[in-house]
Design an enzyme around this catalytic site. Structure first.
Site, PDB file in Angstrom:
ATOM      1  CB  CYS A  47     -89.380  62.046  14.292  1.00  0.00           C
ATOM      2  SG  CYS A  47     -91.017  62.404  13.209  1.00  0.00           S
ATOM      3  CG  HIS A  64     -87.496  58.316  12.213  1.00  0.00           C
ATOM      4  ND1 HIS A  64     -88.125  57.951  13.586  1.00  0.00           N
ATOM      5  CD2 HIS A  64     -88.275  59.389  11.266  1.00  0.00           C
ATOM      6  CE1 HIS A  64     -89.070  58.826  13.840  1.00  0.00           C
ATOM      7  NE2 HIS A  64     -89.078  58.992  12.502  1.00  0.00           N
TER       8      HIS A  64
END
Length: 533
Positions: A340, A447
């Site tokens: 991310c 994630h």
């Protein structure tokens, strides 16, 4: 038509932050779930950088996700209607019922903005009370913070709204627990104090007989029973905030023949560090967090984690010298993985022209991955599933296998043409590419990537092969099995450490939905163990 009896409630409040409220709430969720109740967690307002995306695409605090898992149910944004994600020294991004509302300063939030959010908390609370038999409610910090009480929407205001009994938890390991209990009770209003029905001392080390005089004193001094003394334990339950990783910061790696050294760059605004729990669970892995160049050493793998303020963290990584060293590692073929915000940091440039996350407009990236990232006001929050496309390095062993996780980002990364993505993901019926690699550097928006057992095993096997070694452990449990085992172990510990019958009476369970029999409880536990196995 038989009217549904009102839900039973139990609220866990603390004398301060980090006394163990979240974990104890998870324990009670699992205990009541084992007994066959339909139970839900609730916390009106969370402040944390560990968040999660529900199946419906709403963002919520990780602690209530863990509690929902302990209760055997799917996470629901009603369980955490207000989430504050710190984005700077004096401000936070505000997420209401799963949707980001942008950044707000602390001064403004604790004024009219906080008052505006209370109706959302009320509606969510009563919705859960209508849908479940038991709601386990968690407070935040301390209910006795006099400077914050006028705008409180998470502690005694919730307890009074729900008419819920409260257990007050103190951390006896840090010292001063008796004074903190007495002081907290002294600062509460009479109607608030009347809701405190029991006291729990958490994280106790030693002989309970030596503590007994203190317990007798507290009961005599306050008139409130001590309903439990929970011993200090190390059962892996995901943590709510960065307190846990602070203990690991700057711990030098002690080289052993049977452990890999994985260094995670400890960014100032690190988020979703629960991404690395799956790695920490492996017996042949040492995960450490690094903030200073001198402590980086020569790891087998470097991970750049998620960030709530990518541009500020990128500036930190440049100024600390860590960025230059990570780039040097990449040139030397040391594996680098970015997730991310870490993925964005590895690109050529990160731009935030609308100041979505930061006062900075653009900062040069590390120049490892061939891409540019730009921030937009709309946050992308989805659960994603897909397949592995990459044929390079450790991906070879799991090519074509499924992968899943969740995405939380406001940046959009545009790779240069001609570069193959790592994954083909699908969310809400739409397929799209994700991830990028350059040499032994890999980045993704996904994630929870290491929770994918096959991918994690392939990665660890590959890292050992790079050391000309066969992995010393042949197999490990799946993350789902480990999580279930941890919840059951936690429930068993807390059952033995608290007066559960008295807590049931405090909750009025016997007059609500009726106590399950011990045989029912055992059958439920056996069913959970069977699923786990």
């Amino acid at each position: 038509m038989t009217q549904k009896p009102p839900a039973a409630k139990l609220m866990i409040q603390g004398t301060s932050s980090s006394v163990g409220k979240s974990v104890l709430a998870a324990a009670f969720c699992r205990i009541f779930y084992q007994e066959g109740y339909r139970v839900s967690p609730f916390k009106a307002q969370n402040m944390a950088l560990n968040s999660f995306v529900t199946a419906a695409g709403g963002e919520m605090g990780r602690a209530q996700v863990v509690q929902a898992q302990a209760a055997g149910i799917e996470p629901d944004v009603r369980m955490n209607p207000i989430l504050l994600k710190p984005s700077g020294p004096t401000g936070s991004q505000v997420v209401i019922m799963g949707v980001s509302q942008g950044n707000v300063t602390a001064l403004r939030y604790h004024g009219e903005y906080q008052r505006m959010t209370w109706p959302y908390a009320q509606e969510a609370l009563h919705g859960l009370l209508n849908d479940y038999e038991i709601v386990v409610i968690e407070g935040a910090g301390s209910p006795a913070e006099v400077n914050l009480k006028s705008n409180d929407i998470v502690n005694m205001r919730v307890a009074m709204e729900a008419n819920s009994p409260v257990l007050l938890v103190a951390d006896i390991d840090r010292g001063g627990a008796l004074a903190s209990v007495v002081g907290t009770l002294e600062l509460l209003e009479p109607e608030e104090r009347a809701l405190i029905k029991g006291i729990i001392f958490n994280k106790f080390r030693g002989e309970i007989a030596l503590l007994q005089p203190a317990l007798d004193f507290i009961e005599e001094r306050t008139g409130i029973p001590v309903v439990g003394v929970v011993p200090y334990f190390k059962i892996r339950i995901p943590d709510e905030d960065s307190v846990a990783i602070n203990e690991a910061v700057e711990k030098p790696f002690v080289s052993t023949a049977d452990q890999l050294d994985i260094a995670v760059i400890r960014l100032p605004y690190i988020s979703n560090f629960t991404d690395f729990d799956a790695l920490q669970d492996e017996p042949d892995v040492s995960v450490r967090y690094v903030t200073e160049l001198d402590n980086l050493g020569n790891p087998d793998l470097v991970i750049i984690p998620g960030s709530k303020n990518t541009l500020a963290d990128l500036r930190f990584i440049h100024e600390s010298g860590l960025g230059a060293q990570v780039y040097k590692f990449w040139k030397e073929d040391v594996p680098i993985i970015g997730i991310c915000g870490g993925y964005q940091i590895m690109g050529r440039l990160v731009k935030d022209p609308l100041h979505t996350e930061s006062d900075l407009e653009e900062v040069s990236g590390l120049g490892i991955l061939p891409m540019v990232t730009e921030f937009y006001p709309q946050k992308h929050t989805v659960q994603s599933k897909g397949t592995i496309l990459s044929t390079q390095s450790f991906f070879q062993a799991c090519l074509g296998e499924p992968v899943e996780g969740y995405e939380i980002h406001m940046g959009r990364s545009m790779p240069d043409e001609g570069h193959q993505p790592l994954f083909e993901l699908t969310s809400n019926g739409v397929s799209y590419p994700d991830g990028l690699q350059a040499g032994n550097a890999y980045g993704t928006y996904l994630h929870g990537i290491f929770d994918n057992d096959s991918l994690r095993m392939s990665l660890l096997n590959w890292l050992w092969q790079r050391k000309d070694r066969v992995r010393p452990c042949t197999a490990t449990q799946s993350q789902a099995a480990l999580r279930e085992s941890a919840f059951n172990e936690l429930a068993d510990l807390v059952r033995k450490s608290v007066d559960l019958e008295r807590i049931r009476v405090i909750m009025g369970l016997s007059s609500h939905v009726g106590l399950r029999t011990s045989a029912d409880v055992q059958k439920t536990i056996e069913r959970i163990d069977l699923v786990e196995g």
